[in-house]
Enzyme design. Structure first.
Site, short mmCIF file in Angstrom:
data_model
loop_
_atom_site.label_atom_id
_atom_site.label_comp_id
_atom_site.label_asym_id
_atom_site.label_seq_id
_atom_site.Cartn_x
_atom_site.Cartn_y
_atom_site.Cartn_z
N ASP A 1 50.76 38.41 34.95
CA ASP A 1 51.99 37.68 34.63
C ASP A 1 52.43 38.00 33.21
O ASP A 1 53.61 38.18 32.91
CB ASP A 1 51.77 36.17 34.73
CG ASP A 1 51.28 35.70 36.06
OD1 ASP A 1 50.09 35.90 36.37
OD2 ASP A 1 52.08 35.15 36.83
N ASN B 1 46.93 30.53 38.74
CA ASN B 1 45.70 31.17 38.22
C ASN B 1 44.84 30.17 37.45
O ASN B 1 43.63 30.29 37.41
CB ASN B 1 46.08 32.31 37.27
CG ASN B 1 46.57 33.53 38.02
OD1 ASN B 1 46.03 33.87 39.07
ND2 ASN B 1 47.60 34.15 37.51
O1 RIB Z 1 47.20 37.87 44.21
C1 RIB Z 1 47.71 38.29 42.97
C2 RIB Z 1 48.56 37.22 42.37
O2 RIB Z 1 47.79 36.05 42.14
C3 RIB Z 1 49.10 37.62 40.99
O3 RIB Z 1 50.34 36.98 40.77
C4 RIB Z 1 48.08 37.07 40.06
O4 RIB Z 1 48.63 36.76 38.77
C5 RIB Z 1 47.72 35.79 40.76
O5 RIB Z 1 48.68 34.82 40.43
CA CA Z 2 50.64 35.55 38.84
#
Ligand code: RIB
Ligand code: CA
Length: 304
Positions: free
Chosen positions: A11, A33
């Site tokens: 991100d 996350n």
């Molecule tokens: O599966 C990958 C996604 O999940 C990405 O956006 C990573 O940042 C997590 O949020």
């Molecule tokens: Ca993400």
């Protein structure tokens, strides 16, 4: 564009690319996350690092229905482990991300919503303001795929809030999806990270450290991966650098009640003449070298 994110290493890179190559109207945060306090703190740290004063608004601290679940095993406890980061310059400008999204999309023509985390804020905005579906230029999301990462079937962003994702895939407006099929083709290999580390300025060194941490997690958890899948910038670059990607229209739905498949994006790839009307541009391929060069150049533009 408005980037709705859960920083998160990838991100963070998506924010840097968006700030460099798009008119970034604002950033909203969502739990994903890491818990909302962490993702918001991390978003402020990244915006500080690139000297950006765009609006930052905190959003949903939990999914619509599912329990809050995070991904510390990928991004660490802080959500952005692996580098020495400065303290954030301050909190978010508000905790009203959904209001910010609605107001901005009502007063500004042609806004793309670019969610790179669970879709909770986007679903809440579409539910509170159904007129947005016809006002926005579209939604370009990172999520889904023909395989999963949080389960064999489900990718994390969709899995974390499947009810929100189902609402977004059904919203009826222009929708672009960068799922794992394309994002796993954009890996932060050692050679590519070396290009970041070779850039002048402290910020580049911080980003190289973040890439190293992120890649170590991926390489240690996967067969045949040489670096972290740089997922989220794809959702930005399909808008800023569409020539680097290949996409095709498909009908895509989200499973919300599967005993084993909740959070799965069901992409209809059948070669039927009478097929379900496509609702989504699914991105399949990327020119990875060129895309990572865009990332390196974006970091270079802000590194000092
Ligand atoms: O599966 C990958 C996604 O999940 C990405 O956006 C990573 O940042 C997590 O949020
Ligand atoms: Ca993400």
């Amino acid at each position: 564009m408005i980037v709705d994110c859960d920083p998160g290493h990838d991100d963070a890179v998506a924010l840097i690319v968006a700030a460099r190559h798009a008119e970034l109207l604002g950033v909203t945060t969502v739990a994903g996350n890491a818990p909302i306090t962490a993702t918001t703190r991390n978003a402020r740290i990244i915006l500080d690092m690139i000297g950006s004063t765009v609006p930052l608004h905190q959003g949903a601290e939990r999914p619509l229905v599912a329990p809050p679940r995070h991904a510390e095993y990928v991004h660490g406890e802080s959500g952005l482990d692996g580098a020495e980061l400065l303290e954030p310059s301050g909190p978010a400008d508000s905790t009203n991300a959904v209001e910010f999204i609605i107001e901005t999309c009502r007063k500004t023509e042609g806004v793309w919503l670019v969610p790179t985390g669970p879709l909770t804020n986007i679903a809440l905005a579409l539910r509170a303001a159904p007129d947005l579906a016809k006002r926005i230029a579209g939604i370009s999301l990172m999520g889904g795929g023909t395989f999963g990462n949080r389960s064999a079937a489900a990718e994390f962003n969709i899995w974390a809030d499947p009810e929100a994702a189902a609402m977004v895939f059904d919203y009826g407006g222009p929708l672009k999806m960068c799922g794992l099929d394309v994002t796993h083709r954009l890996q932060a290999t050692p050679e590519r990270i070396a290009k970041v580390r070779a850039l002048p300025g402290h910020m580049a060194a911080v980003l190289a450290d973040l890439f190293d941490f992120f890649s170590k997690v991926y390489v240690s958890r996967h067969d045949n991966m040489r670096g972290g899948a740089v997922h989220d910038p794809c959702a930005v670059m399909v808008l800023t650098h569409p020539e680097l990607f290949t996409a095709r229209p498909h009908h895509v739905t989200v499973e919300t009640s599967g005993a084993l498949t909740t959070g799965m994006t069901l992409i209809d790839m059948r070669g039927l003449i009478e097929r379900l009307a496509p609702n989504c541009d699914v991105t399949w391929e990327v020119d990875a070298d060129a895309a990572f060069s865009v990332i390196v150049d974006s970091i270079a533009a802000f590194s000092r």
